[in-house]
Design an enzyme around this catalytic site. Structure first.
Site, PDB file in Angstrom:
ATOM      1  N   HIS A  86      59.660  19.559  -8.851  1.00 28.83           N
ATOM      2  CA  HIS A  86      61.078  19.756  -9.147  1.00 28.83           C
ATOM      3  C   HIS A  86      61.937  19.263  -7.975  1.00 28.83           C
ATOM      4  O   HIS A  86      62.968  18.598  -8.173  1.00 28.83           O
ATOM      5  CB  HIS A  86      61.324  21.241  -9.420  1.00 28.83           C
ATOM      6  N   GLN A  88      61.149  16.968  -5.730  1.00 27.53           N
ATOM      7  CA  GLN A  88      61.074  15.509  -5.707  1.00 27.53           C
ATOM      8  C   GLN A  88      61.995  14.906  -6.767  1.00 27.53           C
ATOM      9  O   GLN A  88      62.670  13.910  -6.524  1.00 27.53           O
ATOM     10  CB  GLN A  88      59.635  15.046  -5.926  1.00 27.53           C
ATOM     11  N   ASP A  89      62.014  15.528  -7.934  1.00 22.90           N
ATOM     12  CA  ASP A  89      62.888  15.065  -9.005  1.00 22.90           C
ATOM     13  C   ASP A  89      64.356  15.164  -8.588  1.00 22.90           C
ATOM     14  O   ASP A  89      65.136  14.232  -8.785  1.00 22.90           O
ATOM     15  CB  ASP A  89      62.623  15.896 -10.267  1.00 22.90           C
ATOM     16  N   HIS A  90      64.717  16.286  -7.984  1.00 28.14           N
ATOM     17  CA  HIS A  90      66.099  16.453  -7.507  1.00 28.14           C
ATOM     18  C   HIS A  90      66.453  15.391  -6.469  1.00 28.14           C
ATOM     19  O   HIS A  90      67.549  14.827  -6.500  1.00 28.14           O
ATOM     20  CB  HIS A  90      66.287  17.842  -6.883  1.00 28.14           C
TER      21      HIS A  90
END
Length: 112
Positions: A86, A88-90
């Site tokens: 999560h 890394q996605d942000h």
């Protein structure tokens, strides 16, 4: 027993880095979108300030990611979990938003 303590420490450290990445990346994205709103109103001084804040927050998130990468390349272990994914996605979303919003602000600036 000692292995359990080390694993618990690694899990806790990974979770803290994940939270760090999430928090700073979220700030970066928010600052970038606030900068876009300022540019839409023609307030380019504020837009530039907010983009600088976005870059700073993004860099802080990226430092967390770099710590994890360095740990792994140095032979250490990282705990990969949904929280880290999560984060890394942000971070990737924030970095993309910053790049695109810089271009959009330039377009607004050129129109004035």
């Amino acid at each position: 027993m000692a292995e359990d303590v080390l694993m618990d420490a690694a899990v806790e450290e990974s979770m803290m880095e994940s939270f760090n990445i999430i928090a700073h990346a979220g700030d970066a994205r928010s600052f970038a979108f606030m900068a876009l709103q300022a540019a839409k109103k023609g307030d380019f001084e504020e837009a530039d300030k907010l983009m600088a804040d976005a870059e700073k927050a993004s860099n802080e998130a990226h430092e967390g990611q770099t710590k994890l990468l360095f740990r792994e390349t140095s032979g250490g272990k990282n705990i990969i979990n949904v929280l880290l994914i999560h984060g890394q996605d942000h971070l990737m979303t924030a970095m993309l938003a910053i790049d695109l919003i810089k271009e959009m602000i330039d377009l607004y600036r050129d129109k004035k």
